[in-house]
Design a protein around this motif. Structure first.
Motif, PDB file in Angstrom:
ATOM      1  N   MET A   1      40.562 -24.928  29.855  1.00  0.00           N
ATOM      2  CA  MET A   1      41.656 -25.135  28.942  1.00  0.00           C
ATOM      3  C   MET A   1      42.501 -23.860  28.920  1.00  0.00           C
ATOM      4  O   MET A   1      42.003 -22.792  28.600  1.00  0.00           O
ATOM      5  CB  MET A   1      41.071 -25.452  27.555  1.00  0.00           C
ATOM      6  CG  MET A   1      42.084 -25.575  26.495  1.00  0.00           C
ATOM      7  SD  MET A   1      41.517 -25.962  24.796  1.00  0.00           S
ATOM      8  CE  MET A   1      39.801 -26.197  24.865  1.00  0.00           C
ATOM      9  N   PRO A   2      43.785 -23.964  29.242  1.00  0.00           N
ATOM     10  CA  PRO A   2      44.646 -22.777  29.245  1.00  0.00           C
ATOM     11  C   PRO A   2      44.928 -22.283  27.823  1.00  0.00           C
ATOM     12  O   PRO A   2      44.897 -23.055  26.871  1.00  0.00           O
ATOM     13  CB  PRO A   2      45.930 -23.269  29.916  1.00  0.00           C
ATOM     14  CG  PRO A   2      45.929 -24.745  29.711  1.00  0.00           C
ATOM     15  CD  PRO A   2      44.486 -25.168  29.669  1.00  0.00           C
ATOM     16  N   LEU A   3      45.194 -21.002  27.723  1.00  0.00           N
ATOM     17  CA  LEU A   3      45.509 -20.394  26.426  1.00  0.00           C
ATOM     18  C   LEU A   3      46.960 -20.694  26.075  1.00  0.00           C
ATOM     19  O   LEU A   3      47.886 -20.221  26.727  1.00  0.00           O
ATOM     20  CB  LEU A   3      45.274 -18.883  26.474  1.00  0.00           C
ATOM     21  CG  LEU A   3      45.561 -18.107  25.199  1.00  0.00           C
ATOM     22  CD1 LEU A   3      44.720 -18.630  24.055  1.00  0.00           C
ATOM     23  CD2 LEU A   3      45.283 -16.638  25.412  1.00  0.00           C
ATOM     24  N   THR A   4      47.138 -21.518  25.044  1.00  0.00           N
ATOM     25  CA  THR A   4      48.466 -21.889  24.551  1.00  0.00           C
ATOM     26  C   THR A   4      48.476 -21.678  23.041  1.00  0.00           C
ATOM     27  O   THR A   4      47.415 -21.515  22.429  1.00  0.00           O
ATOM     28  CB  THR A   4      48.780 -23.371  24.849  1.00  0.00           C
ATOM     29  OG1 THR A   4      47.870 -24.196  24.112  1.00  0.00           O
ATOM     30  CG2 THR A   4      48.685 -23.682  26.335  1.00  0.00           C
ATOM     31  N   PRO A   5      49.638 -21.708  22.416  1.00  0.00           N
ATOM     32  CA  PRO A   5      49.672 -21.569  20.959  1.00  0.00           C
ATOM     33  C   PRO A   5      48.814 -22.614  20.239  1.00  0.00           C
ATOM     34  O   PRO A   5      48.190 -22.318  19.231  1.00  0.00           O
ATOM     35  CB  PRO A   5      51.149 -21.750  20.614  1.00  0.00           C
ATOM     36  CG  PRO A   5      51.864 -21.289  21.829  1.00  0.00           C
ATOM     37  CD  PRO A   5      50.992 -21.719  22.984  1.00  0.00           C
ATOM     38  N   ASP A  17      46.333  -8.761  21.777  1.00  0.00           N
ATOM     39  CA  ASP A  17      46.990  -7.889  20.808  1.00  0.00           C
ATOM     40  C   ASP A  17      47.246  -8.704  19.546  1.00  0.00           C
ATOM     41  O   ASP A  17      47.657  -9.861  19.620  1.00  0.00           O
ATOM     42  CB  ASP A  17      48.312  -7.361  21.355  1.00  0.00           C
ATOM     43  CG  ASP A  17      48.109  -6.325  22.445  1.00  0.00           C
ATOM     44  OD1 ASP A  17      47.113  -5.592  22.371  1.00  0.00           O
ATOM     45  OD2 ASP A  17      48.930  -6.264  23.369  1.00  0.00           O
ATOM     46  N   ALA A  18      46.983  -8.090  18.395  1.00  0.00           N
ATOM     47  CA  ALA A  18      47.140  -8.794  17.117  1.00  0.00           C
ATOM     48  C   ALA A  18      47.755  -7.874  16.079  1.00  0.00           C
ATOM     49  O   ALA A  18      47.678  -6.655  16.186  1.00  0.00           O
ATOM     50  CB  ALA A  18      45.782  -9.300  16.625  1.00  0.00           C
ATOM     51  N   SER A  66      49.532 -13.468  26.782  1.00  0.00           N
ATOM     52  CA  SER A  66      49.894 -12.753  28.007  1.00  0.00           C
ATOM     53  C   SER A  66      51.309 -13.101  28.462  1.00  0.00           C
ATOM     54  O   SER A  66      51.960 -12.308  29.137  1.00  0.00           O
ATOM     55  CB  SER A  66      48.893 -13.057  29.123  1.00  0.00           C
ATOM     56  OG  SER A  66      48.839 -14.446  29.354  1.00  0.00           O
ATOM     57  N   SER A  67      51.817 -14.265  28.049  1.00  0.00           N
ATOM     58  CA  SER A  67      53.180 -14.668  28.397  1.00  0.00           C
ATOM     59  C   SER A  67      54.220 -13.943  27.546  1.00  0.00           C
ATOM     60  O   SER A  67      55.411 -14.057  27.792  1.00  0.00           O
ATOM     61  CB  SER A  67      53.336 -16.180  28.198  1.00  0.00           C
ATOM     62  OG  SER A  67      53.177 -16.506  26.826  1.00  0.00           O
ATOM     63  N   GLY A  68      53.753 -13.208  26.524  1.00  0.00           N
ATOM     64  CA  GLY A  68      54.658 -12.512  25.621  1.00  0.00           C
ATOM     65  C   GLY A  68      54.972 -13.309  24.371  1.00  0.00           C
ATOM     66  O   GLY A  68      55.611 -12.808  23.447  1.00  0.00           O
TER      67      GLY A  68
END
Length: 95
Positions: A1-5, A17-18, A66-68
């Motif tokens: 599963m890709p990392l998405t919002p 980063d948080a 990672s996409s910003g």
């Protein structure tokens, strides 16, 4: 599963980063850094000088993918053992 919002609460948070966007404790506002540890109830953010442990409950976080892209997540959605929260099978409220 890709990392998405949409899938962020199901993913490993260590390495992202948080920043603390809002919270019940005003002293925590603006704390930011890389997530280096995670427990059931806290996130450890590595800042410039030290690791700050921030409670998940009652806190709103902004994570940078990672996409910003910046994703805002209510900390109450993250309160769980990391292994349980990220599991892909079994009885999980995150599926």
């Amino acid at each position: 599963m890709p990392l998405t919002p949409e899938t962020l609460p199901r993913h490993e948070l260590v390495g992202l980063d948080a920043r603390v966007r809002a919270g019940a404790n005003p002293d925590l506002l603006g704390i930011e850094g890389c997530v280096v540890t995670e427990t059931t109830k806290t996130l450890g953010l590595q800042g410039a000088d030290r690791v700050r442990h921030v409670p998940k409950e009652g806190t709103t976080f902004e994570f940078t993918l990672s996409s910003g892209e910046v994703v805002t997540v209510e900390g109450r959605r993250l309160v769980a053992r990391p292994a349980r929260r990220t599991e892909k099978s079994g009885d999980s409220k995150w599926r």
